[in-house]
Design a protein around this motif. Sequence first.
Motif, PDB file in Angstrom:
ATOM      1  N   PRO A   1      -1.709  -1.377  -8.609  1.00 55.07           N
ATOM      2  CA  PRO A   1      -1.799  -0.432  -9.720  1.00 55.07           C
ATOM      3  C   PRO A   1      -0.628  -0.626 -10.688  1.00 55.07           C
ATOM      4  N   VAL A   2      -0.680   0.146 -11.788  1.00 50.94           N
ATOM      5  CA  VAL A   2       0.410   0.144 -12.766  1.00 50.94           C
ATOM      6  C   VAL A   2       1.677   0.721 -12.114  1.00 50.94           C
ATOM      7  N   THR A   3       2.822   0.085 -12.400  1.00 49.99           N
ATOM      8  CA  THR A   3       4.108   0.540 -11.845  1.00 49.99           C
ATOM      9  C   THR A   3       5.039   0.944 -12.994  1.00 49.99           C
ATOM     10  N   TYR A   4       6.204   1.513 -12.640  1.00 51.72           N
ATOM     11  CA  TYR A   4       7.195   1.817 -13.679  1.00 51.72           C
ATOM     12  C   TYR A   4       7.679   0.543 -14.371  1.00 51.72           C
ATOM     13  N   GLY A   5       7.599  -0.577 -13.676  1.00 47.97           N
ATOM     14  CA  GLY A   5       7.985  -1.853 -14.299  1.00 47.97           C
ATOM     15  C   GLY A   5       7.047  -2.194 -15.455  1.00 47.97           C
ATOM     16  N   HIS A   6       5.739  -2.050 -15.228  1.00 50.60           N
ATOM     17  CA  HIS A   6       4.763  -2.287 -16.301  1.00 50.60           C
ATOM     18  C   HIS A   6       5.001  -1.322 -17.471  1.00 50.60           C
ATOM     19  N   ILE A   7       5.202  -0.057 -17.112  1.00 56.60           N
ATOM     20  CA  ILE A   7       5.323   0.974 -18.154  1.00 56.60           C
ATOM     21  C   ILE A   7       6.537   0.694 -19.037  1.00 56.60           C
TER      22      ILE A   7
ATOM     23  N   LEU B   1      -7.168  -3.488  -4.988  1.00 54.69           N
ATOM     24  CA  LEU B   1      -7.239  -2.212  -4.255  1.00 54.69           C
ATOM     25  C   LEU B   1      -8.002  -1.187  -5.083  1.00 54.69           C
ATOM     26  N   PHE B   2      -7.662  -1.127  -6.386  1.00 51.69           N
ATOM     27  CA  PHE B   2      -8.287  -0.141  -7.257  1.00 51.69           C
ATOM     28  C   PHE B   2      -9.357  -0.791  -8.118  1.00 51.69           C
ATOM     29  N   GLY B   3     -10.447  -0.066  -8.286  1.00 57.98           N
ATOM     30  CA  GLY B   3     -11.520  -0.539  -9.151  1.00 57.98           C
ATOM     31  C   GLY B   3     -11.074  -0.498 -10.613  1.00 57.98           C
ATOM     32  N   LEU B   4     -11.877  -1.126 -11.460  1.00 56.55           N
ATOM     33  CA  LEU B   4     -11.521  -1.213 -12.881  1.00 56.55           C
ATOM     34  C   LEU B   4     -11.346   0.156 -13.515  1.00 56.55           C
ATOM     35  N   GLU B   5     -12.311   1.051 -13.239  1.00 54.94           N
ATOM     36  CA  GLU B   5     -12.258   2.367 -13.871  1.00 54.94           C
ATOM     37  C   GLU B   5     -11.007   3.126 -13.455  1.00 54.94           C
ATOM     38  N   GLU B   6     -10.675   2.987 -12.176  1.00 56.01           N
ATOM     39  CA  GLU B   6      -9.495   3.678 -11.659  1.00 56.01           C
ATOM     40  C   GLU B   6      -8.218   3.127 -12.307  1.00 56.01           C
TER      41      GLU B   6
ATOM     42  N   LYS C   1      -0.160   9.403  -5.941  1.00 59.88           N
ATOM     43  CA  LYS C   1      -1.194  10.255  -5.345  1.00 59.88           C
ATOM     44  C   LYS C   1      -2.423   9.425  -4.942  1.00 59.88           C
ATOM     45  N   ARG C   2      -2.816   8.536  -5.850  1.00 56.86           N
ATOM     46  CA  ARG C   2      -3.986   7.685  -5.529  1.00 56.86           C
ATOM     47  C   ARG C   2      -3.711   6.779  -4.330  1.00 56.86           C
ATOM     48  N   LEU C   3      -2.468   6.286  -4.268  1.00 61.98           N
ATOM     49  CA  LEU C   3      -2.126   5.415  -3.131  1.00 61.98           C
ATOM     50  C   LEU C   3      -2.187   6.209  -1.833  1.00 61.98           C
ATOM     51  N   GLU C   4      -1.724   7.456  -1.934  1.00 57.18           N
ATOM     52  CA  GLU C   4      -1.736   8.291  -0.735  1.00 57.18           C
ATOM     53  C   GLU C   4      -3.177   8.600  -0.323  1.00 57.18           C
ATOM     54  N   THR C   5      -4.016   8.861  -1.328  1.00 60.14           N
ATOM     55  CA  THR C   5      -5.432   9.127  -1.029  1.00 60.14           C
ATOM     56  C   THR C   5      -6.041   7.913  -0.342  1.00 60.14           C
ATOM     57  N   ARG C   6      -5.653   6.727  -0.832  1.00 61.69           N
ATOM     58  CA  ARG C   6      -6.230   5.500  -0.306  1.00 61.69           C
ATOM     59  C   ARG C   6      -5.746   5.192   1.107  1.00 61.69           C
ATOM     60  N   TYR C   7      -4.441   5.353   1.303  1.00 61.56           N
ATOM     61  CA  TYR C   7      -3.859   4.935   2.586  1.00 61.56           C
ATOM     62  C   TYR C   7      -3.577   6.078   3.543  1.00 61.56           C
ATOM     63  N   GLY C   8      -3.601   7.309   3.035  1.00 66.39           N
ATOM     64  CA  GLY C   8      -3.240   8.450   3.880  1.00 66.39           C
ATOM     65  C   GLY C   8      -1.749   8.715   3.777  1.00 66.39           C
ATOM     66  N   PRO C   9      -1.312   9.991   4.020  1.00 65.76           N
ATOM     67  CA  PRO C   9       0.092  10.364   3.839  1.00 65.76           C
ATOM     68  C   PRO C   9       1.033   9.589   4.760  1.00 65.76           C
TER      69      PRO C   9
ATOM     70  N   SER D   1       6.868  -4.968  -7.753  1.00 62.53           N
ATOM     71  CA  SER D   1       5.592  -5.637  -8.021  1.00 62.53           C
ATOM     72  C   SER D   1       4.497  -4.740  -7.448  1.00 62.53           C
ATOM     73  N   SER D   2       3.321  -4.842  -8.029  1.00 60.50           N
ATOM     74  CA  SER D   2       2.201  -4.028  -7.524  1.00 60.50           C
ATOM     75  C   SER D   2       1.938  -4.351  -6.054  1.00 60.50           C
ATOM     76  N   SER D   3       2.050  -5.630  -5.702  1.00 58.45           N
ATOM     77  CA  SER D   3       1.749  -6.031  -4.320  1.00 58.45           C
ATOM     78  C   SER D   3       2.714  -5.378  -3.336  1.00 58.45           C
ATOM     79  N   LEU D   4       3.999  -5.406  -3.675  1.00 59.93           N
ATOM     80  CA  LEU D   4       4.979  -4.795  -2.765  1.00 59.93           C
ATOM     81  C   LEU D   4       4.796  -3.291  -2.673  1.00 59.93           C
ATOM     82  N   VAL D   5       4.518  -2.679  -3.818  1.00 60.63           N
ATOM     83  CA  VAL D   5       4.297  -1.226  -3.828  1.00 60.63           C
ATOM     84  C   VAL D   5       3.127  -0.878  -2.900  1.00 60.63           C
ATOM     85  N   LYS D   6       2.063  -1.687  -2.974  1.00 59.87           N
ATOM     86  CA  LYS D   6       0.899  -1.417  -2.119  1.00 59.87           C
ATOM     87  C   LYS D   6       1.270  -1.564  -0.646  1.00 59.87           C
TER      88      LYS D   6
END
Length: 164
Positions: free
Chosen positions: A12-18, A45-50, A151-159, A127-132
């Motif tokens: 996903p987008v990170t603070y580095g991208h932003i 991990l995330f679909g295009l729309e997400e 939040k989305r990462l937590e939803t995906r992977y669990g708390p 990097s997005s990969s490391l964050v994931k």
Amino acid sequence: MPTAICPGSFDPVTYGHIDIIERTARHFENVVVAVIRNPQKAQALFGLEERQELLHEVTAHLPNVSIRFFKGLLVDFARDCGAEVIVKGLRAISDFDYELQMAQMNQRLSGVDTFFVSTSPQHSFLSSSLVKEVARFGGDVSSMVPPAVAKRLETRYGPEGANP
Ligand code: PNS
């Protein structure tokens, strides 16, 4: 300078991208964040729309930034957008070889120039990969990605990072 493109997978987008998008938006009239439809990296991990939704949310404060998808060659998309410049962040020397090669290929293909922006030091390891990977094992990514992404990462992977 009218239009620049900031391309990437943003999965996903990170603070580095932003950081790179914000700084590009200060120098160009329009910035197109170009999300590749079919990243070469393993399954996204995330679909295009997400990914698009998250990018919209985290760039909402930047009125000259738009989010678009592309497939195929970046230079063709840049031409369709009327973009004269591709902007990339450079984190470290390890990014340089590949980025230079792509910049020169894109220059050869269409004459489009690539401008490199040095990543702010506080984001240079991101990097997005490391964050994931960190999120997947329940690590704290709150200083690396905006709350909506965390939040989305937590939803995906669990708390507790329960789901592999
Ligand atoms: O965030 P990423 O995965 O590092 O972004 C890579 C991206 C999308 C910028 C790069 O793979 C790309 O430009 N792909 C489009 C296909 C293309 O134009 N290939 C020739 C590049 S020289």
